[in-house]
Design a protein around this motif. Sequence first.
Motif, PDB file in Angstrom:
ATOM      1  N   ASP A  92       0.855  -1.186   0.000  1.00 45.95           N
ATOM      2  CA  ASP A  92       0.000   0.000   0.000  1.00 45.95           C
ATOM      3  C   ASP A  92       0.900   1.248   0.000  1.00 45.95           C
ATOM      4  O   ASP A  92       1.646   1.481   0.958  1.00 45.95           O
ATOM      5  CB  ASP A  92      -0.887  -0.010   1.247  1.00 45.95           C
ATOM      6  N   PRO A  93       0.851   2.061  -1.062  1.00 40.06           N
ATOM      7  CA  PRO A  93       1.729   3.240  -1.128  1.00 40.06           C
ATOM      8  C   PRO A  93       1.517   4.213   0.033  1.00 40.06           C
ATOM      9  O   PRO A  93       2.471   4.870   0.482  1.00 40.06           O
ATOM     10  CB  PRO A  93       1.349   3.882  -2.468  1.00 40.06           C
ATOM     11  N   ARG A  94       0.301   4.310   0.538  1.00 42.87           N
ATOM     12  CA  ARG A  94       0.042   5.229   1.654  1.00 42.87           C
ATOM     13  C   ARG A  94       0.738   4.750   2.916  1.00 42.87           C
ATOM     14  O   ARG A  94       1.330   5.541   3.648  1.00 42.87           O
ATOM     15  CB  ARG A  94      -1.466   5.358   1.892  1.00 42.87           C
ATOM     16  N   ARG A  95       0.668   3.445   3.159  1.00 48.39           N
ATOM     17  CA  ARG A  95       1.362   2.911   4.337  1.00 48.39           C
ATOM     18  C   ARG A  95       2.870   3.071   4.191  1.00 48.39           C
ATOM     19  O   ARG A  95       3.574   3.404   5.135  1.00 48.39           O
ATOM     20  CB  ARG A  95       1.010   1.440   4.527  1.00 48.39           C
ATOM     21  N   LYS A  96       3.380   2.842   2.962  1.00 49.82           N
ATOM     22  CA  LYS A  96       4.810   3.001   2.723  1.00 49.82           C
ATOM     23  C   LYS A  96       5.258   4.446   2.950  1.00 49.82           C
ATOM     24  O   LYS A  96       6.336   4.696   3.486  1.00 49.82           O
ATOM     25  CB  LYS A  96       5.156   2.562   1.296  1.00 49.82           C
ATOM     26  N   ALA A  97       4.403   5.389   2.524  1.00 51.79           N
ATOM     27  CA  ALA A  97       4.744   6.795   2.714  1.00 51.79           C
ATOM     28  C   ALA A  97       4.888   7.133   4.192  1.00 51.79           C
ATOM     29  O   ALA A  97       5.822   7.837   4.604  1.00 51.79           O
ATOM     30  CB  ALA A  97       3.685   7.679   2.060  1.00 51.79           C
ATOM     31  N   GLU A  98       3.974   6.606   5.007  1.00 49.08           N
ATOM     32  CA  GLU A  98       4.068   6.832   6.453  1.00 49.08           C
ATOM     33  C   GLU A  98       5.308   6.176   7.032  1.00 49.08           C
ATOM     34  O   GLU A  98       5.993   6.736   7.897  1.00 49.08           O
ATOM     35  CB  GLU A  98       2.811   6.293   7.143  1.00 49.08           C
ATOM     36  N   ALA A  99       5.627   4.954   6.538  1.00 50.38           N
ATOM     37  CA  ALA A  99       6.810   4.245   7.016  1.00 50.38           C
ATOM     38  C   ALA A  99       8.077   4.991   6.639  1.00 50.38           C
ATOM     39  O   ALA A  99       9.032   5.053   7.420  1.00 50.38           O
ATOM     40  CB  ALA A  99       6.837   2.830   6.444  1.00 50.38           C
ATOM     41  N   LEU A 100       8.085   5.567   5.437  1.00 42.35           N
ATOM     42  CA  LEU A 100       9.249   6.331   4.996  1.00 42.35           C
ATOM     43  C   LEU A 100       9.494   7.536   5.893  1.00 42.35           C
ATOM     44  O   LEU A 100      10.629   7.835   6.268  1.00 42.35           O
ATOM     45  CB  LEU A 100       9.063   6.779   3.545  1.00 42.35           C
ATOM     46  N   ARG A 101       8.426   8.208   6.242  1.00 33.24           N
ATOM     47  CA  ARG A 101       8.558   9.371   7.116  1.00 33.24           C
ATOM     48  C   ARG A 101       9.049   8.971   8.502  1.00 33.24           C
ATOM     49  O   ARG A 101       9.872   9.638   9.119  1.00 33.24           O
ATOM     50  CB  ARG A 101       7.224  10.110   7.208  1.00 33.24           C
ATOM     51  N   ALA A 102       8.513   7.857   8.994  1.00 33.28           N
ATOM     52  CA  ALA A 102       8.854   7.431  10.356  1.00 33.28           C
ATOM     53  C   ALA A 102      10.245   6.818  10.442  1.00 33.28           C
ATOM     54  O   ALA A 102      10.884   6.848  11.496  1.00 33.28           O
ATOM     55  CB  ALA A 102       7.822   6.429  10.859  1.00 33.28           C
ATOM     56  N   ALA A 103      10.731   6.245   9.342  1.00 31.80           N
ATOM     57  CA  ALA A 103      12.007   5.515   9.379  1.00 31.80           C
ATOM     58  C   ALA A 103      13.102   6.247   8.608  1.00 31.80           C
ATOM     59  O   ALA A 103      14.059   5.632   8.141  1.00 31.80           O
ATOM     60  CB  ALA A 103      11.810   4.122   8.807  1.00 31.80           C
ATOM     61  N   ASN A 104      12.966   7.567   8.445  1.00 35.74           N
ATOM     62  CA  ASN A 104      13.995   8.373   7.783  1.00 35.74           C
ATOM     63  C   ASN A 104      14.357   7.855   6.388  1.00 35.74           C
ATOM     64  O   ASN A 104      15.527   7.642   6.054  1.00 35.74           O
ATOM     65  CB  ASN A 104      15.258   8.436   8.659  1.00 35.74           C
ATOM     66  N   GLY A 105      13.331   7.610   5.605  1.00 36.02           N
ATOM     67  CA  GLY A 105      13.558   7.258   4.209  1.00 36.02           C
ATOM     68  C   GLY A 105      13.634   5.781   3.921  1.00 36.02           C
ATOM     69  O   GLY A 105      13.842   5.385   2.774  1.00 36.02           O
ATOM     70  N   LYS A 106      13.440   4.912   4.919  1.00 39.12           N
ATOM     71  CA  LYS A 106      13.491   3.473   4.687  1.00 39.12           C
ATOM     72  C   LYS A 106      12.098   2.880   4.888  1.00 39.12           C
ATOM     73  O   LYS A 106      11.570   2.896   5.998  1.00 39.12           O
ATOM     74  CB  LYS A 106      14.485   2.805   5.628  1.00 39.12           C
ATOM     75  N   ALA A 107      11.525   2.344   3.815  1.00 36.58           N
ATOM     76  CA  ALA A 107      10.194   1.767   3.907  1.00 36.58           C
ATOM     77  C   ALA A 107      10.286   0.344   4.452  1.00 36.58           C
ATOM     78  O   ALA A 107      11.091  -0.462   3.979  1.00 36.58           O
ATOM     79  CB  ALA A 107       9.521   1.756   2.540  1.00 36.58           C
ATOM     80  N   SER A 108       9.483   0.054   5.453  1.00 36.89           N
ATOM     81  CA  SER A 108       9.499  -1.287   6.048  1.00 36.89           C
ATOM     82  C   SER A 108       8.322  -2.104   5.543  1.00 36.89           C
ATOM     83  O   SER A 108       7.297  -1.560   5.133  1.00 36.89           O
ATOM     84  CB  SER A 108       9.430  -1.190   7.569  1.00 36.89           C
ATOM     85  N   LYS A 109       8.510  -3.414   5.553  1.00 39.48           N
ATOM     86  CA  LYS A 109       7.417  -4.324   5.217  1.00 39.48           C
ATOM     87  C   LYS A 109       6.928  -4.984   6.497  1.00 39.48           C
ATOM     88  O   LYS A 109       7.727  -5.329   7.368  1.00 39.48           O
ATOM     89  CB  LYS A 109       7.874  -5.376   4.213  1.00 39.48           C
TER      90      LYS A 109
END
Length: 255
Positions: A47-64
Motif C-alpha cells: 500500500d503506497p500510503r502505508r509506505k509513505a508513512e513508514a518512509l517518514r517514520a524511518a527516515n527514508g526506509k520503507a518497512s514491510k
Amino acid sequence: RAANEITADDVSDIMARMIGEGIERQTNVVRAFLRASFSYGAKLDNDPRRKAEALRAANGKASKLFAIRGNPVADVPRIAEFDRARDRVLTDDELRLYLNSLGSLHPSIGALLRVALLIGGQRLSQIKRVRWTDYDDAERILKLRDAKGRGGIRDHLLPVSDRVARILDATPRFSEECYIFSTMGGETQIDLSTVSNAVAGIARASSKTSIKAYSASDLRRTVETRLAQLGVAKEIRAQVLSHGRASGVQEKHYD
C-alpha cells in the motif's frame, strides 16, 4: 513461523488432514480464509500510503510488515465437489422426531433450537447472540443482527408467534443485557459448536433407524421448502430467512 515462510505445501497439508477427517465443505472455507489473509498481508505491504508513512517514520526506509512475496494458497486447488449444493429436506415425521428430541437437551440449548426452527429457520450463529434487549415483547418482535454477505451488519426483524413467545416467556430473564439463551446464567453465549453438535447428536441417534443423516443447515432448507409448498412468496421467504445479499444464494442452497 512467519507468514512469508508458509508454502503451498503447508496449506495443502492442512487441507489434506481435514479431508482425512471427513471434513468437506469447511475445507474449502479454510482455504478461502487463508487465501484472503495472505492477500490482505501482501496488499498492506504494498500500500503506497502505508509506505509513505513508514518512509517518514524511518527516515527514508520503507518497512514491510509481512514481506509476503506471493500467495501460497494460489497454487492449491479448491475441491469443487465439496461446494455442491445440498438438497436434504426433512419429512414431517423426521421433523417431528427432531422437535421431540430437543426435550432431552439442556433447557437453554433446547429452547434455542426450538426458537431457531419455529421463527423461520434462522441461522444458529445469529439466534445464539440475541439478548433480552433485542426482544420487544410488547410488539412481539425479535431483532437479530445479520453480518452474512456483503454490505455490513444489518438488523433482521422477525415477528414472534404465540408458540415462540411461550418459549421466550418460560426462559429465565436475569437482566435486560443478558443473553436470552445461555447455560451460564445469561452471562455468556452458548458456543456455536455446542449447538451444532446437539443437532448432529440428534441426527446420529435418528440415523440408527431408517432416517438419513442431516445437519443444522438442512433444517433451514427444510423451512424454506415447506414455506414454498405452503404458497409463501419467494420475496417473503427471502426476508424471513434473511437472503438476498448475494445473487443466486436462495436458489442454489435453499429453494
